[in-house]
Design a protein around this motif. Structure first.
Motif, PDB file in Angstrom:
ATOM      1  N   GLY A 449       0.812  -1.214   0.000  1.00 53.73           N
ATOM      2  CA  GLY A 449       0.000   0.000   0.000  1.00 53.73           C
ATOM      3  C   GLY A 449       0.840   1.257   0.000  1.00 53.73           C
ATOM      4  N   VAL A 450       1.924   1.260   0.780  1.00 54.37           N
ATOM      5  CA  VAL A 450       2.822   2.422   0.818  1.00 54.37           C
ATOM      6  C   VAL A 450       3.478   2.628  -0.547  1.00 54.37           C
ATOM      7  N   PHE A 451       3.920   1.540  -1.171  1.00 56.91           N
ATOM      8  CA  PHE A 451       4.575   1.630  -2.474  1.00 56.91           C
ATOM      9  C   PHE A 451       3.616   2.159  -3.539  1.00 56.91           C
ATOM     10  N   LEU A 452       2.401   1.611  -3.586  1.00 53.75           N
ATOM     11  CA  LEU A 452       1.434   2.053  -4.597  1.00 53.75           C
ATOM     12  C   LEU A 452       1.018   3.497  -4.366  1.00 53.75           C
ATOM     13  N   THR A 453       0.860   3.899  -3.117  1.00 50.85           N
ATOM     14  CA  THR A 453       0.489   5.286  -2.826  1.00 50.85           C
ATOM     15  C   THR A 453       1.593   6.240  -3.264  1.00 50.85           C
ATOM     16  N   PHE A 454       2.837   5.856  -2.994  1.00 55.98           N
ATOM     17  CA  PHE A 454       3.960   6.697  -3.422  1.00 55.98           C
ATOM     18  C   PHE A 454       4.010   6.803  -4.944  1.00 55.98           C
ATOM     19  N   LYS A 455       3.812   5.684  -5.634  1.00 54.31           N
ATOM     20  CA  LYS A 455       3.852   5.700  -7.095  1.00 54.31           C
ATOM     21  C   LYS A 455       2.719   6.536  -7.682  1.00 54.31           C
ATOM     22  N   ALA A 456       1.540   6.460  -7.063  1.00 53.87           N
ATOM     23  CA  ALA A 456       0.395   7.208  -7.590  1.00 53.87           C
ATOM     24  C   ALA A 456       0.557   8.704  -7.361  1.00 53.87           C
ATOM     25  N   THR A 457       1.008   9.086  -6.177  1.00 59.46           N
ATOM     26  CA  THR A 457       1.144  10.509  -5.863  1.00 59.46           C
ATOM     27  C   THR A 457       2.318  11.165  -6.572  1.00 59.46           C
ATOM     28  N   SER A 458       3.320  10.367  -6.968  1.00 53.90           N
ATOM     29  CA  SER A 458       4.478  10.921  -7.681  1.00 53.90           C
ATOM     30  C   SER A 458       4.368  10.756  -9.194  1.00 53.90           C
ATOM     31  N   ASP A 459       3.192  10.306  -9.662  1.00 53.71           N
ATOM     32  CA  ASP A 459       2.932  10.134 -11.103  1.00 53.71           C
ATOM     33  C   ASP A 459       3.971   9.234 -11.770  1.00 53.71           C
ATOM     34  N   SER A 460       4.378   8.198 -11.071  1.00 51.88           N
ATOM     35  CA  SER A 460       5.336   7.258 -11.644  1.00 51.88           C
ATOM     36  C   SER A 460       4.631   6.329 -12.625  1.00 51.88           C
TER      37      SER A 460
END
Length: 485
Positions: A449-460
């Motif tokens: 969840g932390v990884f996906l949230t970081f990827k989504a918020t950073s537009d990765s």
């Protein structure tokens, strides 16, 4: 922003409620499939079945709520991405965090409700569901006599009917075995034909028999086993009535199951754990003291003997088998002493085995209570984790509907359910720390969840094949460069 938040919450709530009740319905159908044989043909009232389904539906909430939250958040943000609504929000300067904010607060609120639900409502619903399911399963089948089959569901009677009429009331070739005296087949009623019908109050079944005999083996005489006296009485018409009280639905007392760990809240579990641990420690101490006192005299005498004969025994080990106290008595007493020694050793072994099984059972019961105590919190945390998996993943895959989001949600939920089940079972058997066993699924999915949230918020570009290809090329180049140096 208020209108945007209202639109996001409205889009999410409809999907969430729809998926939640769909999951509850699927789990209820699975339950019905498992226990359909215990419900069919018993004449259960509709109100009884509805009550059972209602309580069982409540017990399914811990499984349905996280899955529904994951699927709803994935579908909601997937729809936003698929219809370019998410792009429009970003173009307006609204970040992903601000888009997720109203649903984050909703998930926090839902987690609090889930904790109260898990602690206060689910134990009561489980108690009522288990009690009612037990009553339903032990309920006898409705009164239905088959042709050519001995019917034994009426207490103290066995009924045989060779043929039934087309209307179901006329019967032919009737035999009724009366076992009320508990003396075997000493009373038999036989008739050529008859009719069976319910009494006006629906509480009894009445057999009206025609052209038959009553056979009785007389067992009141002193020499009846030798002479075998026998009575036969013919009749043109005779009625016999059987009570249907045994076919009524009887409700068991809920007090029988209240002590089970699944039917307790946190306060009750804490109190029960203290009592169980105190009882276990006292039991273990009592066994240790009693077992030690029982063999302390033998140990002292053995130690003294070994000290006295240490030098001689060291020189010749065969003298260990020649203890003077045994060798100097006559053979008869020697055999009795040996028999008593073997018996005492066997009793001691049985005592140790029995107490070992008892201690193991008590420890397992304590672990089950601890597991249930931890599970009161896992539902709330699982709701938060699944939201932070579903919402970012929806913004990344940008696919709505029930296709791809359903597949991804089921995969994540299967991982959660399998790891949770395995961890709990291993922890109960003592192979894993209880905290780690119960929280294993949450500890595995939290970094996701932390990884996906970081990827989504950073537009990765998480699902972009070119970005992954370039990352692997860089990693490969770095490995080769390291090897050369």
């Amino acid at each position: 922003m208020k209108k945007l938040y209202r639109y996001i919450v409205k889009s999410f709530l409809g999907t969430f409620l729809f998926t939640f009740f769909i999951v509850i319905f699927i789990l209820l159908m699975q339950f019905l499939w498992l226990y359909i044989d215990d419900m069919v043909g018993k004449g259960l009232e509709t109100s009884i079945l509805l009550e059972l389904f209602f309580y069982m539906s409540i017990t399914f909430v811990p499984m349905a709520l996280p899955l529904a939250l994951l699927l709803a958040s994935l579908m909601c943000f997937g729809n936003f991405g698929e219809h370019y609504e998410l792009v429009a929000m970003k173009a307006s300067g609204i970040s992903i965090w601000r888009v997720m904010r109203p649903l984050m607060f909703f998930s926090l609120f839902l987690s609090g409700i889930a904790f109260v639900f898990s602690n206060s409502i689910i134990p009561v619903a489980t108690l009522k569901a288990k009690t009612l399911l037990f009553d339903v399963r032990k309920q006898k089948l409705a009164f239905d006599i088959k042709e050519g089959v001995y019917y034994r569901d009426i207490e103290d009677y066995v009924i045989y009917i060779s043929k039934k009429g087309d209307d179901g009331s006329h019967i032919y070739g009737v035999k009724i075995y009366n076992h009320t005296d508990r003396e075997g087949n000493t009373k038999i009623m036989s008739a050529d034909s008859g009719m069976m019908a319910l009494s006006p109050n629906q509480r009894n079944i009445v057999f009206t028999l025609y052209n038959g005999y009553n056979y009785t083996d007389v067992t009141t005489n002193d020499d009846f086993k030798i002479k075998r006296p026998f009575e036969r009485m013919s009749f043109k018409e005779e009625q016999i009535k059987f009570s249907l009280a045994d076919f009524d639905m009887t409700r068991s007392s809920e007090e029988i199951y209240k002590s089970y760990h699944e039917m307790m809240n946190i306060h009750q579990l804490s109190t029960a754990l203290d009592s169980l641990e105190i009882r276990y420690n006292e039991r273990q101490q009592l066994f240790t003291e009693s077992f030690g006192n029982r063999f302390s005299n033998y140990k002292t005498r053995q130690a003294d003997t070994c000290l006295i004969n240490r030098d001689s025994l060291a020189a010749d080990t065969t003298t260990l088998l020649r203890w003077p106290l045994i060798e100097n008595i006559d053979p008869i007493r020697k055999a009795k002493v040996m028999e008593m020694a073997v018996g005492g050793a066997q009793n001691a072994k049985d005592n140790v085995n029995f107490n070992s099984i008892d201690f193991k059972s008590q420890v397992e019961n304590i672990r089950k209570h601890r597991k249930q105590w931890h599970k009161k919190f896992t539902l709330s945390i699982a709701c938060l984790i699944f939201f932070f998996i579903g919402a970012p993943l929806g913004t990344i895959i940008r696919k709505g509907g029930l296709g791809l989001p359903t597949v991804i949600s089921v995969l994540f939920f299967v991982v959660y359910w399998v790891t949770s089940t395995i961890g709990e079972r291993v922890a109960v058997t003592g192979g894993l720390n209880m905290f780690l066993g119960v929280w294993l699924s949450s500890l595995i999915l939290f970094p996701v969840g932390v990884f996906l949230t970081f990827k989504a918020t950073s537009d990765s570009a998480l699902l972009d094949a070119d970005s992954w290809r370039n990352a692997f090329k860089k990693l490969k180049h770095h490995i080769f460069k390291t090897q050369k140096t």
